[in-house]
Structure formats: C-alpha cells, structure tokens
Scaffold this active site. Structure first.
Site, PDB file in Angstrom:
ATOM      1  N   HIS A 472       4.674   1.305   7.307  1.00 22.89           N
ATOM      2  CA  HIS A 472       4.203   0.189   6.482  1.00 22.89           C
ATOM      3  C   HIS A 472       2.805   0.064   6.772  1.00 22.89           C
ATOM      4  O   HIS A 472       1.853  -0.091   5.888  1.00 22.89           O
ATOM      5  CB  HIS A 472       4.813  -1.031   6.928  1.00 22.89           C
ATOM      6  CG  HIS A 472       4.447  -2.368   6.258  1.00 22.89           C
ATOM      7  ND1 HIS A 472       4.986  -2.849   5.311  1.00 22.89           N
ATOM      8  CD2 HIS A 472       3.499  -3.114   6.555  1.00 22.89           C
ATOM      9  CE1 HIS A 472       4.565  -4.025   4.909  1.00 22.89           C
ATOM     10  NE2 HIS A 472       3.381  -4.103   5.551  1.00 22.89           N
ATOM     11  N   GLU A 473       2.313   0.053   8.212  1.00 23.31           N
ATOM     12  CA  GLU A 473       0.808  -0.205   8.490  1.00 23.31           C
ATOM     13  C   GLU A 473      -0.010   0.850   8.011  1.00 23.31           C
ATOM     14  O   GLU A 473      -1.061   0.601   7.343  1.00 23.31           O
ATOM     15  CB  GLU A 473       0.676  -0.500   9.805  1.00 23.31           C
ATOM     16  CG  GLU A 473       1.345  -1.786  10.424  1.00 23.31           C
ATOM     17  CD  GLU A 473       1.137  -2.931   9.669  1.00 23.31           C
ATOM     18  OE1 GLU A 473       0.040  -3.128   8.876  1.00 23.31           O
ATOM     19  OE2 GLU A 473       1.878  -3.962   9.483  1.00 23.31           O
ATOM     20  N   HIS A 476      -0.929   0.541   4.380  1.00 27.62           N
ATOM     21  CA  HIS A 476      -2.229  -0.237   4.236  1.00 27.62           C
ATOM     22  C   HIS A 476      -3.722   0.769   4.526  1.00 27.62           C
ATOM     23  O   HIS A 476      -4.413   0.623   3.666  1.00 27.62           O
ATOM     24  CB  HIS A 476      -2.265  -1.403   5.113  1.00 27.62           C
ATOM     25  CG  HIS A 476      -1.442  -2.781   4.792  1.00 27.62           C
ATOM     26  ND1 HIS A 476      -1.569  -3.117   3.563  1.00 27.62           N
ATOM     27  CD2 HIS A 476      -0.259  -3.341   5.524  1.00 27.62           C
ATOM     28  CE1 HIS A 476      -0.356  -4.246   3.499  1.00 27.62           C
ATOM     29  NE2 HIS A 476       0.252  -4.255   4.607  1.00 27.62           N
ATOM     30  N   HIS A 479      -4.235   2.918   1.620  1.00 28.54           N
ATOM     31  CA  HIS A 479      -4.977   2.108   0.651  1.00 28.54           C
ATOM     32  C   HIS A 479      -6.435   2.132   0.915  1.00 28.54           C
ATOM     33  O   HIS A 479      -7.352   2.075   0.060  1.00 28.54           O
ATOM     34  CB  HIS A 479      -4.247   0.850   0.412  1.00 28.54           C
ATOM     35  CG  HIS A 479      -4.430   0.208  -0.765  1.00 28.54           C
ATOM     36  ND1 HIS A 479      -3.992  -1.192  -1.258  1.00 28.54           N
ATOM     37  CD2 HIS A 479      -5.104   0.399  -2.049  1.00 28.54           C
ATOM     38  CE1 HIS A 479      -4.218  -1.449  -2.214  1.00 28.54           C
ATOM     39  NE2 HIS A 479      -4.791  -0.487  -2.935  1.00 28.54           N
TER      40      HIS A 479
END
Length: 686
Positions: A472-473, A476, A479
């Site tokens: 998940h991290e 980010h 991105h």
C-alpha cells in the site's frame, strides 16, 4: 552557528540526516523564513505584466526550500522523537504556520495569479501550468485571501491554533503509547501466543532491563495478544489500555485529547464560517472529487446498506462459534479478534501465524521490487545516502539506466516513532532546460523489528496484513516517484485530489493475493519453500472472511468524521461521543463498550489531514478495485498485461495532479468508475 555549514540549508542533494541535530532547526528555519518573506515582498509589488518565469518560478523556488527543510524536521519529529527535537519543533511550528497563512492571504500575490489566469498568455500555457494557476486561485480563496483585514487576523490565529492542537493531539497519543508497558512474569499466561511474539516480548523486557515478558501499545506488540492469547483477562487488560489511551480514562490527565478534539472542531467550524461556507465539510470538499457532503454521506450510506446483511451474518456466525466451541457465551470487545482468529483457523484450517512463517522480510521486499520492475519497466537498486536510524534502507529507481526517483524504507516500530504507516515526500520532481530534480519519498511502517534473543538476531517475518501495508505505502511511493510531470505544483502526489490519492496504494494491495507474485516473495522459515498451493487456496477462500464487518467499520469511521464536520455543533450540548454513538446505532452491528475512546487517538482526522476526508479510503477503493479489474481482464496474456501496466503508469501514475483524477481514470479505463469490482473483491456481489 555559521549558516553556510547548517546541513538543513544544504539543498544540493539528499537530506544530511547524519549531520542534522535539533540545534540546526531554529537558525535554518529563521533564515529561510526571512529569505522567503524578502522574495514575497518583492513579488507583491504590482507589475504591469505578470509572467510565469518572473513571478511563479521565484515564488516556487523559495517556498520549496522552506517546505523541504521543514519537511525534514517534521519527518524526524515523527520517526525519531526526542525531548529536544520535540521542543524545537513546537517552538518553530507557529512561525512556519504563520508564514503559510500570510502567504495564502496575500492579496497582491492573489491578484498576480488572477492576472495570469485572465491574461493574454494563459491560452498558450501548457495544461499543467493552467492547472497550477487554477489551483493557486482556488487555494488563495480557501486561505482567506479575500477576507477583510480584521478577519484575516482571526483566520491566521485559527491556523496557528489548529496546527498547535493537532501536534499536541499527536504527541498525546505517542506519549500514552510509549508510556504503557505490561510485564508478564508468568509464562503460562502467554498460552496461545506465537513463539516469535513471545521472543519479541522477552527481548523487549531485556532491552528495558526487566525480567519476564514486556508488552506495549505499539501495534505489533499488543495486537497479537488480542488475536492469540487464551488468557481472557490478559486480552481485556491490553484492550482496555489501548481503547482508553489519550483519554480521561488513561494513565495521565495531561494526555487526555478530549478538550483538544472539541477545540479543533470549533476552530474548523469558525474557519468555514469565515470563508462563507456552512460547515467545514464543504471547505474540505472544494479541492476533492466529491462535490458535496450529502453526496459523500449518500455514498457511505449505500455501502452500509450493501454491507450490513454480510456483517450481520459474520457476527451471527462468530457468536455461535464462540458459544459452542470456545465456551464464550457473551462476546466482549476483547474477544472478537481472538474468536475470529479461532474461527478462521477452524474454517480454513490455517492461522495467520502459519502464513507469517512464509514471509521473511528480504524475500518480501525482493518480491515487491520484482513486481514493480516487471510491471513498470524500471530497475530498483540499493543506494547510498545518510539515514536517521541504522534500520533505514535507501534505494534508487532507474528507467533506461537513468535515475527517476529514490526512497527511504523505515519498516520497524520503535520508541519515539509515531504509529501507523505512511508515505511522505522528501522532495518533488521538477525540470527545466538546465536541470532535472528527481523525486524522493519516505516510506514508513511499524512492523516488529527483528528480535535479538541470546545475542542472536532473528530475521523479521511479516504477517500477510503487514505485506499488504508495505505494498500500500509503496503504491503511494510509485505515484510520487514515477511521475513524468516537470512542474513541482502538480508533479507526483502534489495537487492530486485527496479522495483519489489512495487509488495507487489500494491498487497495489491486490497483487498481494496473486499466486505468481506470492511465489516470488515467500520462503518458509525452516524449509525455504515457497508458499504451497494448498495454503494459498485457503488464504483466498478466507480473503473475505468477515469482510462485511470490516466494510461497516470503515463506513462507521467515515460517517463519524463527516458528521463531525457537517452537521455537528461543537458549541452545543451534544458530545463527540454522542455523534459516534448515533453513527454506530445507525450502521454498526458491533457496539464497543462505553469506556472505548477510539476518537481520542483518531489521528487521521485530528492530526493527519483527513478531516471530512476519511471517506477517501472507500471512495478511492471503488477506483482502485475497478482499475485492478483491467489487470484481471488481461490475465493469461503477458503482452496485454504489460500494456495494461504501462497504460496505468502513463494515464494515472505519471500525470500526478496535472489533470482531474476522473479524467485520468477514464483515460485508463475507457469509462467512469463502477462500484461492481469493489463489491466483487469483498465477496458482496449478488
């Protein structure tokens, strides 16, 4: 102190974590604020013509330096909290907040941006520059630039008070977490706890100079007790300590966040009224995808209705199982996690602990990197750079042998590090004719550190949930780091609508369930074998175990947050706890005990930027599930999979905030998002 040698003022490359001390902070911040004010003063003089190069560029250059330096200080405050650094941080935060408030209210700068927006050059600007100018005009309005002088003064006071209260909220949670310890001398009370959890508790006691087994309120320490400990009284003790931390029922009155919450809500409400809005929820949604609070509440209510039958079924099963198999006639709050784990083990014939033995840290990290490299055509390598703690690792990402981004990986929980997991940017991407500045990210988690038992360091093993958190991290991070936008204001995650910012992170979580991916990231602690197919099939069968309850829990938190900022009067007779009780009465099937003070450590909303925005997780999950659906549709066709990966990078990751998130999504998917994939992934489709 010689300012030329202050490492916080060295922007030539990486932050100099090996040289920065708390003594550098005040001189550096003072110098940067003075320089920034000088530049702002010069740019505030009315000009006959306003140009991008003469106005936006110098303003951006000086504010970026301040942001980067203060970002380093804030990061260190979050991961290496010391009394000296905390004091320095709190001393400087009001000055920094004051500057940003002044900047946001500077009518002369606002006029210059409006002149750019209506000027003859605007039509010739790139879409990226147009977006930056439009965002700036919007943000000036939200910063009170159009207020009267008297109201501006009060608006500025509100910003400073909010910043101080949010910091205090965070500190109280951290202090309450760090101060608690539970020492267990009698090992028989630890029956049911996995061996590695017991080892970590023993190592923690040794480190603290204590005998026996030491447990804390850091997640990797307390949660296994709730999940595995057969001793019901032990579960109740740790549940109660965690549920009352930073409240009037906690260890110290000065760590109670109750008054901070009310004051934060009052200030947000006052801010919204000053800006001409009915409530803070409306202010929060201006730069987001969602249009109005009613739309968000409708979306959440719809999810609650869809999830409720599944949640009721989940709970009925759990109660029946606990009564017949565990001898627990009345499930209490400290029994749910334990009973759920036992039911999962019985139904699917595996435990989370059994799965954990297949996920050693080096193999997990290597598997994550391998997936990213394959999907996006990049290379990830170990890199060299100063770090703030010996456990931190540093990496670089290259494409076509060119550096495109770097990141720090700080994975373990420790004292002085705030809980949870997050990605933050150390610097953003920008480019012009003479230079390219590549982005750098901080990726921070709070996993159990490798235990040192009898002088021997054991490898760290991750639960599957922790693997999902890491992915998940990293989403980010991708991105931020895979952006191709050259303008700082909208490159990477900058300028991305808050309710779309979770799209890449939640998208990456899906790959933690793929057989081919798991084969490359698992190796059993004793045999070295990859995850076997039989165990994988059980994990997939169990994937949506209690997903109804989990969905309702997230909806409950999101509605609580939205109602606090939409139709709750912080000056009225109703309490924050009353709002939470009303939301639970409407949507929840499990009601926590009356002493539970969840809201007192709800840092996302009171200290983390998610005010009237916690719904973003579910909103973005609709986008991420639908985006991942494109990869599901391409399964079995390597060429199509590669094309889909590059399309996701091109249309979503690389464009950052340079265009509206809905445009990026439809460019990738060929249509607007549908909720169907989310329901299907959660086992809730009809």
């Amino acid at each position: 102190m010689n300012m030329t040698t202050n490492p916080l003022l060295d922007f030539s490359d990486l932050p100099r974590f090996d040289a920065i001390t708390h003594e550098h902070v005040t001189p550096a911040i003072d110098a940067l604020l003075a320089k920034a004010r000088e530049v702002v003063s010069r740019l505030s003089v009315p000009a006959t013509t306003v140009s991008w190069d003469a106005f936006v560029v110098p303003l951006e250059e000086i504010t970026e330096k301040l942001s980067r330096a203060w970002g380093v200080v804030g990061h260190l405050n979050g991961v290496m909290d010391t009394p000296e650094l905390r004091a320095t941080y709190n001393e400087n935060q009001p000055k920094v907040t004051e500057f940003w408030t002044e900047l946001g209210q500077n009518l002369a700068l606002f006029d210059q941006y409006k002149a750019l927006q209506t000027g003859p050059d605007f039509a010739g600007f790139s879409a990226t520059r147009k977006k930056i100018i439009d965002n700036a005009v919007r943000d000036f309005r939200l910063s009170g630039a159009e207020l009267s002088d008297a109201y501006k003064v009060r608006f500025a006071e509100i910003q400073e008070l909010q910043a101080a209260l949010s910091t205090k909220f965070s500190e109280n949670v951290l202090d309450a977490t760090n101060a608690y310890e539970l020492i267990i001398e009698d090992v028989s009370r630890l029956t049911g706890l996995p061996e590695d959890v017991q080892q970590a508790a023993r190592a923690s006691a040794e480190k603290a100079g204590k005998t026996g087994y030491r447990f804390t309120l850091h997640f990797p320490s307390y949660f296994p007790i709730l999940q595995y400990a057969d001793d019901r009284a032990l579960r109740e003790t740790i549940y109660t300590a965690n549920a009352t931390k930073a409240s009037e029922l906690g260890a110290k009155p000065e760590w109670d966040n109750t008054a901070n919450i009310i004051e934060i809500l009052r200030l947000r409400d006052e801010e919204s009224k000053l800006l001409g809005y009915k409530n803070f929820a409306e202010v929060s949604l201006v730069p987001k995808m969602a249009i109005a609070p009613d739309e968000v509440i409708g979306f959440l209510d719809d999810l609650a209705v869809r999830a409720r039958p599944f949640a009721e079924n989940d709970l009925a099963e759990l109660k029946a199982f606990a009564s017949s198999e565990l001898g627990i006639a009345q499930l209490q709050a400290w029994d749910f996690t334990y009973a759920a784990e036992k039911l999962r083990e019985q139904r699917y014939a595996f435990s989370e602990q059994e799965v954990k033995l297949y996920f050693p840290e080096p193999k997990v990290v290597d598997g994550l990197f391998r997936l990213v490299q394959t999907m996006f055509g990049v290379t990830i390598k170990k890199d060299n750079g100063p770090v703030w703690h010996e456990d931190v690792q540093f990496y670089r990402i290259e494409k076509n042998a060119q550096l495109i981004g770097q990141f720090y990986l700080d994975m373990y929980a420790r004292s002085g590090k705030r809980g949870g997991a997050w990605m933050d940017d150390a610097r953003g991407r920008k480019s012009n004719e003479t230079m390219l500045q590549t982005p750098i990210a901080y990726l921070t988690c709070n996993f159990t550190e490798p235990a040192v038992v009898d002088g021997v360091k054991k490898p760290a093993y991750f639960t599957h949930d922790e693997v999902i958190t890491l992915f998940h991290e990293f989403g980010h991070g991708l991105h931020h780091m895979l952006t191709a936008v050259d303008e700082l204001g909208v490159s990477g995650i900058s300028g991305v609508e808050w309710d779309a910012v979770e799209l890449p992170s939640q998208f990456m979580e899906n790959f933690c369930w793929e057989w081919d991916v798991l084969q490359n990231m698992t190796a059993h602690a004793e045999t070295g074998q990859a995850l076997p197919r039989a165990l994988y099939d059980k994990m997939i069968a169990a994937k949506n175990f209690q997903s109804g309850l989990q969905m309702l829990r997230q909806v409950e938190f999101s509605l609580f947050d939205m109602h606090l900022h939409f139709d709750y009067d912080p000056n009225g007779a109703k309490s924050v706890a009353d709002v939470l009780a009303e939301v639970r009465h409407r949507v929840a099937v499990i009601i926590p005990p009356a002493f539970n003070r969840f809201q007192n450590s709800f840092s996302h909303v009171f200290a983390g930027g998610y005010a009237a925005g916690y719904y973003s997780y579910k909103w973005a999950e609709v986008l991420s599930a639908d985006a991942y659906g494109a990869f599901e549709e391409a399964q079995g066709d390597p060429n199509r999979l590669a094309e889909t990966g590059l399309a996701f990078q091109r249309e979503i990751l690389s464009v950052g905030g340079s265009r509206p998130a809905m445009e990026s999504f439809t460019a990738f998917r060929g249509r607007e998002p549908s909720i169907d994939a989310l329901l299907r992934h959660n086992g809730m489709s009809n």
